[in-house]
Design a protein around this motif. Structure first.
Motif, short mmCIF file in Angstrom:
data_model
loop_
_atom_site.label_atom_id
_atom_site.label_comp_id
_atom_site.label_asym_id
_atom_site.label_seq_id
_atom_site.Cartn_x
_atom_site.Cartn_y
_atom_site.Cartn_z
N SER A 148 4.42 -1.80 -4.08
CA SER A 148 5.60 -1.33 -4.13
C SER A 148 5.64 0.56 -4.61
O SER A 148 6.71 1.24 -4.07
CB SER A 148 6.57 -1.90 -5.50
OG SER A 148 7.83 -1.16 -5.67
N GLY A 149 4.89 0.53 -5.70
CA GLY A 149 4.62 1.84 -5.98
C GLY A 149 4.30 2.99 -4.75
O GLY A 149 4.53 4.00 -4.55
N ILE A 150 3.45 2.34 -3.81
CA ILE A 150 3.10 3.01 -2.57
C ILE A 150 4.09 3.42 -1.75
O ILE A 150 4.41 4.52 -1.15
CB ILE A 150 1.94 2.25 -1.82
CG1 ILE A 150 0.53 2.17 -2.67
CG2 ILE A 150 1.59 2.94 -0.46
CD1 ILE A 150 -0.19 3.80 -2.82
N PHE A 151 4.97 2.37 -1.50
CA PHE A 151 6.19 2.27 -0.82
C PHE A 151 7.17 3.35 -1.47
O PHE A 151 7.82 4.06 -0.61
CB PHE A 151 6.82 1.00 -0.38
CG PHE A 151 6.37 0.42 0.80
CD1 PHE A 151 6.91 0.49 1.95
CD2 PHE A 151 4.98 -0.24 0.70
CE1 PHE A 151 6.29 -0.08 3.05
CE2 PHE A 151 4.48 -0.77 1.67
CZ PHE A 151 5.01 -0.80 2.97
N GLY A 152 7.17 3.29 -2.96
CA GLY A 152 8.22 4.24 -3.34
C GLY A 152 7.65 5.66 -3.13
O GLY A 152 8.40 6.70 -2.84
N GLN A 153 6.51 5.87 -3.44
CA GLN A 153 5.68 7.26 -2.98
C GLN A 153 6.03 7.68 -1.64
O GLN A 153 6.52 9.05 -1.44
CB GLN A 153 4.31 7.27 -3.21
CG GLN A 153 3.43 8.41 -3.13
CD GLN A 153 2.11 8.46 -3.47
OE1 GLN A 153 1.56 7.44 -4.02
NE2 GLN A 153 1.20 9.43 -2.99
N VAL A 181 -4.65 2.38 -5.70
CA VAL A 181 -5.76 3.04 -5.27
C VAL A 181 -6.34 2.29 -4.24
O VAL A 181 -6.69 3.23 -2.87
CB VAL A 181 -6.91 2.98 -6.39
CG1 VAL A 181 -8.43 3.43 -5.96
CG2 VAL A 181 -6.46 3.60 -7.76
N PHE A 182 -6.43 0.99 -3.84
CA PHE A 182 -6.95 0.37 -2.63
C PHE A 182 -6.14 0.83 -1.52
O PHE A 182 -6.61 1.09 -0.26
CB PHE A 182 -7.36 -1.05 -2.87
CG PHE A 182 -8.50 -1.42 -3.70
CD1 PHE A 182 -9.62 -0.83 -3.55
CD2 PHE A 182 -8.14 -2.30 -4.92
CE1 PHE A 182 -10.73 -0.99 -4.29
CE2 PHE A 182 -9.42 -2.49 -5.44
CZ PHE A 182 -10.77 -1.70 -5.37
N VAL A 183 -4.98 0.90 -1.54
CA VAL A 183 -3.92 1.00 -0.51
C VAL A 183 -3.79 2.25 -0.18
O VAL A 183 -3.64 2.87 1.01
CB VAL A 183 -2.33 0.47 -0.91
CG1 VAL A 183 -1.47 0.63 0.24
CG2 VAL A 183 -2.37 -0.96 -1.14
N SER A 184 -4.34 3.34 -1.28
CA SER A 184 -4.11 4.75 -1.02
C SER A 184 -5.05 5.26 -0.14
O SER A 184 -5.08 6.43 0.52
CB SER A 184 -3.89 5.50 -2.45
OG SER A 184 -2.71 5.18 -2.93
N ILE A 185 -6.27 4.53 -0.03
CA ILE A 185 -7.38 4.90 0.68
C ILE A 185 -7.10 5.02 2.08
O ILE A 185 -7.30 6.13 2.67
CB ILE A 185 -8.66 3.90 0.38
CG1 ILE A 185 -8.95 3.94 -1.20
CG2 ILE A 185 -9.83 4.32 1.41
CD1 ILE A 185 -10.28 2.89 -1.46
N PRO A 186 -6.57 3.95 3.05
CA PRO A 186 -6.13 4.15 4.53
C PRO A 186 -4.90 5.00 4.48
O PRO A 186 -4.87 5.78 5.53
CB PRO A 186 -6.10 2.67 4.64
CG PRO A 186 -5.68 2.06 3.52
CD PRO A 186 -6.47 2.79 2.34
N LEU A 187 -4.24 4.92 3.70
CA LEU A 187 -2.90 5.73 3.91
C LEU A 187 -2.73 7.08 3.55
O LEU A 187 -2.40 7.94 4.37
CB LEU A 187 -1.67 4.93 2.84
CG LEU A 187 -1.08 3.79 3.48
CD1 LEU A 187 0.15 3.30 2.44
CD2 LEU A 187 -0.45 3.89 5.01
N PHE A 188 -3.49 7.54 2.53
CA PHE A 188 -3.49 8.72 1.90
C PHE A 188 -4.72 9.30 2.05
O PHE A 188 -5.02 10.66 1.47
CB PHE A 188 -2.75 8.96 0.56
CG PHE A 188 -1.57 8.44 0.61
CD1 PHE A 188 -0.26 8.80 0.91
CD2 PHE A 188 -1.22 7.23 -0.42
CE1 PHE A 188 0.94 8.51 1.10
CE2 PHE A 188 -0.15 6.73 -0.31
CZ PHE A 188 0.94 7.20 0.30
N GLY A 189 -5.89 8.85 2.68
CA GLY A 189 -7.08 9.46 2.66
C GLY A 189 -7.75 9.55 1.22
O GLY A 189 -8.60 10.34 1.01
#
Length: 299
Positions: free
Chosen positions: A24-29, A264-272
């Motif tokens: 949810s935090g990633i989608f919020g970002q 952190v794990f989801v941010s690796i592919p999404l935000f490099g």
């Protein structure tokens, strides 16, 4: 249910809830980056949508007992303390702490909740925590701190009001962790989560109405909002309250530290995002601490 199986199941529910918050935090970002939406608007919206979904599910599942929680005046103090002292306050004070400082500071302050839970159990229930449990809580909190800051204290911008808001959000975590337990056992997690979300959403709309839309509405924006509302709010809190029915609030509050790990794990592919040695150490520290704390509670 076997005690060990119950603790394992409850810990798993809490871990999943933390993962859902992380997603949810990633989608919020993404929502804030692409549409510059207001954090207060998304809070009001996610609570109302989650409340509608969960109450609809509760009504379709058991219409006969849908309004049972409202039929006894004795339930009202507990219900409103859970809603306004817990569900609403944790959202309000967390975002206030972000506005007064930054998300890293606010998150770290909120993750002091296990300390307040231990103090509550000690003062009000005369439950002295096991030395091992205290150690695992401290290690998990240290892991969260390292993961969020990467060991760099310059990321923290702390004012007295930011500290107060962040700590109040941690206290709110304690409230929604402990207060609703009698109602959960009597009326079920689905019904109580639904009423909690809906009432908190109504309160939040007083501060920022859901119809005050400041971004361009399109399918991708709706996708972001629905993911935050369904996965990160409705399902996450449902899993969380289910966990509270099975295990101690201390284990739940520590197990939900999977939230920053997931981010952190989801941010690796999404935000490099690139993991540093400190971040990897922090991840291992949190995971091991959660496992050991759960095993300690089983003993």
């Amino acid at each position: 249910m076997n005690v060990k199986k119950q603790i394992f199941k409850g810990t798993l529910y809490a871990i999943v809830a933390g993962c859902m918050w992380g997603i949810s935090g990633i989608f919020g970002q993404l929502f804030f980056r692409d549409y510059h939406g207001s954090p207060l608007w998304i809070t009001s919206t996610r609570l109302v949508i989650a409340g509608v979904i969960l109450l609809t599910m509760s009504f379709s599942r058991d219409r006969k007992h849908f309004f049972d929680v409202w039929k006894s005046k004795k339930n009202m103090p507990v219900l409103f303390l859970y809603v306004f002292g817990g569900v609403f306050s944790v959202q309000y004070f967390y975002y206030t702490a972000i506005q007064l400082s930054n998300s890293a500071t606010a998150t770290i302050l909120q993750y002091t909740a296990p300390v307040f839970i231990m103090l509550y159990l000690l003062i009000f229930r005369r439950q002295l925590p096991k030395p091992k449990s205290v150690l695992f809580v401290i290690l998990a909190m240290a892991g969260v701190f390292l993961l969020i800051t990467n060991g760099d204290m310059s990321h923290l911008a702390i004012s007295p009001l930011a500290i107060l808001s962040g700590l109040l959000s941690a206290v709110a975590v304690v409230v929604y962790s402990i207060v609703p337990r009698p109602l959960l056992d009597k009326y079920g997690a689905l019904n109580m989560t639904g009423w909690g979300m809906m009432l908190a959403g109504i309160a939040s709309n007083i501060f920022y109405p859901i119809w005050h839309i400041t971004f361009h509405v399109e399918p991708l924006a709706i996708c972001y909002v629905l993911t935050i509302s369904i996965v990160g709010t409705a399902l996450a809190f449902l899993f969380l309250l289910r966990a509270f029915q099975l295990i101690s609030p201390l284990v739940v509050s520590v197990a939900t530290a999977t939230e920053p790990l997931t981010s952190v794990f989801v941010s690796i592919p999404l935000f490099g995002l690139k993991l540093t040695g400190i971040a990897l150490f922090a991840i291992v520290l949190v995971i091991v601490s959660v496992i050991l704390l759960s095993r300690s509670e089983q003993g």
